[in-house]
Design an enzyme around this catalytic site. Structure first.
Site, PDB file in Angstrom:
ATOM      1  N   CYS A   5      -8.269  21.648 -10.273  1.00  0.00           N
ATOM      2  CA  CYS A   5      -8.739  22.945 -10.751  1.00  0.00           C
ATOM      3  C   CYS A   5      -7.531  23.817 -11.078  1.00  0.00           C
ATOM      4  O   CYS A   5      -6.398  23.460 -10.785  1.00  0.00           O
ATOM      5  CB  CYS A   5      -9.564  23.632  -9.681  1.00  0.00           C
ATOM      6  N   GLY A  32      -9.500  22.060 -15.759  1.00  0.00           N
ATOM      7  CA  GLY A  32     -10.908  22.062 -15.375  1.00  0.00           C
ATOM      8  C   GLY A  32     -11.780  22.564 -16.485  1.00  0.00           C
ATOM      9  O   GLY A  32     -11.501  23.613 -17.066  1.00  0.00           O
ATOM     10  N   ASN A 106      -7.769  25.527  -5.581  1.00  0.00           N
ATOM     11  CA  ASN A 106      -7.417  24.225  -6.136  1.00  0.00           C
ATOM     12  C   ASN A 106      -6.950  23.338  -5.001  1.00  0.00           C
ATOM     13  O   ASN A 106      -5.994  23.675  -4.313  1.00  0.00           O
ATOM     14  CB  ASN A 106      -6.305  24.376  -7.186  1.00  0.00           C
ATOM     15  N   GLY A 107      -7.635  22.217  -4.811  1.00  0.00           N
ATOM     16  CA  GLY A 107      -7.266  21.318  -3.722  1.00  0.00           C
ATOM     17  C   GLY A 107      -8.499  20.859  -2.994  1.00  0.00           C
ATOM     18  O   GLY A 107      -9.617  21.073  -3.461  1.00  0.00           O
ATOM     19  N   TYR A 249       0.342  13.324 -15.012  1.00  0.00           N
ATOM     20  CA  TYR A 249      -0.840  13.497 -15.863  1.00  0.00           C
ATOM     21  C   TYR A 249      -1.433  14.906 -15.903  1.00  0.00           C
ATOM     22  O   TYR A 249      -1.739  15.422 -16.969  1.00  0.00           O
ATOM     23  CB  TYR A 249      -1.930  12.498 -15.436  1.00  0.00           C
TER      24      TYR A 249
HETATM   25  P1  5GP Z   1      -8.978   4.447 -17.504  1.00  0.00           P
HETATM   26  O1  5GP Z   1      -9.431   4.374 -18.922  1.00  0.00           O
HETATM   27  O2  5GP Z   1      -8.037   3.342 -17.108  1.00  0.00           O
HETATM   28  O3  5GP Z   1     -10.119   4.557 -16.561  1.00  0.00           O
HETATM   29  O4  5GP Z   1      -8.201   5.821 -17.330  1.00  0.00           O
HETATM   30  C1  5GP Z   1      -6.920   5.970 -17.852  1.00  0.00           C
HETATM   31  C2  5GP Z   1      -6.843   7.140 -18.745  1.00  0.00           C
HETATM   32  O5  5GP Z   1      -7.427   8.271 -18.118  1.00  0.00           O
HETATM   33  C3  5GP Z   1      -5.419   7.493 -19.054  1.00  0.00           C
HETATM   34  O6  5GP Z   1      -5.288   7.661 -20.460  1.00  0.00           O
HETATM   35  C4  5GP Z   1      -5.146   8.789 -18.326  1.00  0.00           C
HETATM   36  O7  5GP Z   1      -4.434   9.671 -19.174  1.00  0.00           O
HETATM   37  C5  5GP Z   1      -6.500   9.337 -17.995  1.00  0.00           C
HETATM   38  N1  5GP Z   1      -6.609   9.839 -16.609  1.00  0.00           N
HETATM   39  C6  5GP Z   1      -5.922   9.487 -15.509  1.00  0.00           C
HETATM   40  N2  5GP Z   1      -6.335  10.179 -14.428  1.00  0.00           N
HETATM   41  C7  5GP Z   1      -7.305  11.003 -14.841  1.00  0.00           C
HETATM   42  C8  5GP Z   1      -8.114  11.993 -14.192  1.00  0.00           C
HETATM   43  O8  5GP Z   1      -8.041  12.233 -12.994  1.00  0.00           O
HETATM   44  N3  5GP Z   1      -8.996  12.654 -15.002  1.00  0.00           N
HETATM   45  C9  5GP Z   1      -9.127  12.395 -16.347  1.00  0.00           C
HETATM   46  N4  5GP Z   1     -10.002  13.091 -17.059  1.00  0.00           N
HETATM   47  N5  5GP Z   1      -8.389  11.464 -16.958  1.00  0.00           N
HETATM   48  C10 5GP Z   1      -7.485  10.779 -16.230  1.00  0.00           C
HETATM   49 MG    MG Z   2      -4.878   9.608 -21.353  1.00  0.00          MG
END
Ligand code: 5GP
Ligand code: MG
Length: 484
Positions: A5, A32, A106-107, A249
């Site tokens: 968040c 978020g 957030n957390g 990320y």
């Molecule tokens: P996968 O398709 O392997 O399930 O997820 C990998 C992709 O999801 C990567 O492109 C990464 O940028 C993104 N990603 C990684 N962690 C998260 C997260 O916690 N939330 C979201 N929305 N995307 C994530």
């Molecule tokens: Mg991605």
């Protein structure tokens, strides 16, 4: 799968805080998309607007007008699995005997139930299962018996886990960061006031300057007249547990988190990825948008290496995967089938960049493996000779307990597979991840100052049924108020 968040708090000299709060929430939207809200205080009472949806959807022009007052807090909430979750939109607000309280979190706490049970036993009524309400009630209770700083300290000694908070007690805005600094929070200065925000990009958006990060275990109290802030170091922990995934990320590349510009860290990690597992290729491509900074570092290091060895033409860096910017949130689609369709909607290869060539795609992480499986197939269909996959994080083998939208172990492709097995599963010609050492190195921290739970399965917090990677100080047994 991770909690991310966004929170903000603002105190201004003599201008309403609502509009700058609104702009800050825009700047934090990536943290978020489920719901958002603003709570202000005008010296007499609170005003609040909390809605489901993106900032652009939740606020219409007239909505900021009634949010009077030069002090306020705001929140963007990350979506939970299974979609909408009306119960937990924030900021959370309560009024009680000694005033009003607003809270943005957030957390994720790891001892919510213990604290909630104790407070329920004392007569507190809860409207949600959420941990944020627990913090609000505990703080409200402590404020009946102690001054602001002592009350916050008591609450910090009671709650255990991950929290970056912006809090408003009547018109006083504060920021609190958990003793291990798991989630980011920084202080910014404006021409006519002060800001607390999850990421410095929000401060930039307001044309402010970064003062510094809030320290782990610190309470920062903004002067309600926007003239300054006071700092109280309330709890000290032996080690920090900064979430490394913020740098991989979550955070915007243009944010500075705990002193590190995210963009530079990602580029350096991309360089390390080349050094650890570089492979000869015709073209390097980022998986947009999250793979971009990694890929540019990787390609740069690859070309430097080729120059040194005086070999042929060098590596091309191409934006060979086009992203449809109107498709969001593929990650939280409820079924695997929908997630696969969504990846296809979201990403399309540019045939001429891949046809007949060896292609290396770079992404930040693999979670379920949906994105990489789909992309490898698409690139082969578009005529790529070979498709190599390089990932800017270690394999994600365990869930994040500092979070809500939990990918369970069964969903994580790396939970019970070797890298070779994952390579076969996603049908790549080769696959390599980045080492934990490279991450600690790029952040200039030891591994014991990072939360690496999702890549090691050992957590810096005491979580039922999981291993911990350190001595955990457990304040849970202490009665509230024991440690003034
Ligand atoms: P996968 O398709 O392997 O399930 O997820 C990998 C992709 O999801 C990567 O492109 C990464 O940028 C993104 N990603 C990684 N962690 C998260 C997260 O916690 N939330 C979201 N929305 N995307 C994530
Ligand atoms: Mg991605």
């Amino acid at each position: 799968m991770h909690e991310k968040c966004g929170v903000v708090g603002i105190s201004l000299r003599d201008r309403d805080a609502a509009r700058p709060l609104y702009y800050s929430l825009y700047a934090l939207q990536h943290r978020g998309q489920e719901s958002t809200g603003i709570v202000t205080h005008d010296g007499f009472q609170q005003h609040s607007h909390v809605e489901m949806g993106l900032v652009s959807e939740a606020f219409e022009e007239g909505d900021l007008e009634p949010l009077n007052g030069s002090n306020g807090i705001g929140h963007v909430r990350y979506p939970t699995s299974g979609g909408v979750n009306n119960c937990c939109a924030q900021p959370f607000s309560v009024s009680f005997k000694s005033g009003s309280l607003g809270l943005a979190h957030n957390g994720n706490l790891v001892n919510t139930k213990a604290v909630r049970d104790e407070l329920a036993g004392l007569g507190h009524a809860f409207t949600s299962e959420g941990d944020t309400e627990v913090i609000a009630h505990d703080l409200a209770r402590n404020l009946l018996e102690a001054d602001l700083v002592r009350a916050v300290k008591r609450t910090m000694n009671r709650i255990h886990g991950s929290y970056s908070l912006t809090v408003m007690h009547d018109e006083t805005v504060m920021g609190v960061r958990d003793p291990k600094g798991n989630r980011p929070l920084c202080i910014g200065e404006l021409e006519d006031g002060y800001v607390l925000a999850s990421e410095s990009a929000a401060v930039d958006t307001l044309d402010g300057g970064i003062v510094r990060d809030v320290r782990p275990g610190e309470l920062v109290v903004l002067d309600p007249n926007g003239t300054g802030f006071e700092s109280y170091q309330l709890v000290d922990a032996e080690t920090t547990a900064h979430c490394f995934f913020e740098h991989i990320y979550f955070a915007r590349p243009d944010s500075i988190i705990d002193g590190e510009l995210v963009y530079e860290v990602r580029r350096e990690l991309g360089r390390s990825l080349w050094e650890e597992s570089g492979i000869e290729t015709d073209v390097v491509m980022p998986v947009p948008d999250s793979g971009r900074s990694f890929a540019s570092g990787y390609a740069e290091a690859a070309n430097e290496a080729q120059r040194v060895s005086e070999s042929a033409s060098g590596v091309e860096f191409a934006e060979g995967l086009m992203k449809n910017r109107y498709v969001g949130r593929t990650f939280i689609m409820p079924t695997q089938d929908e997630r696969e369709r969504a990846v296809r909607l979201k990403l399309n290869p540019i045939r001429s960049t891949v046809e007949g060539r060896t292609v290396t795609i770079i992404d930040d992480s693999i979670v379920r493996g949906t994105t990489s499986t789909q992309l490898v197939e698409l690139l082969h269909e578009a005529g790529a000779e070979e498709v190599h996959v390089r990932i800017g994080a270690p394999p994600i083998v365990a869930p994040c307990y500092m979070g809500i939208d939990m990918a369970s172990r069964e969903e994580l492709i790396a939970a019970d597979r070797s890298v070779a097995e994952i390579r076969d599963e996603i049908k790549a010609d080769s696959l390599s991840y980045l080492s934990i050492e490279a991450i600690a190195g790029a952040l200039g921290r030891t591994e014991t100052d990072l939360c690496l739970g999702c890549v090691t399965g050992e957590y810096p917090y005491d979580i039922e049924g999981e291993r911990t990677d350190r001595e955990v100080t457990r304040p849970t047994g202490q009665p509230s108020g024991a440690d003034d």
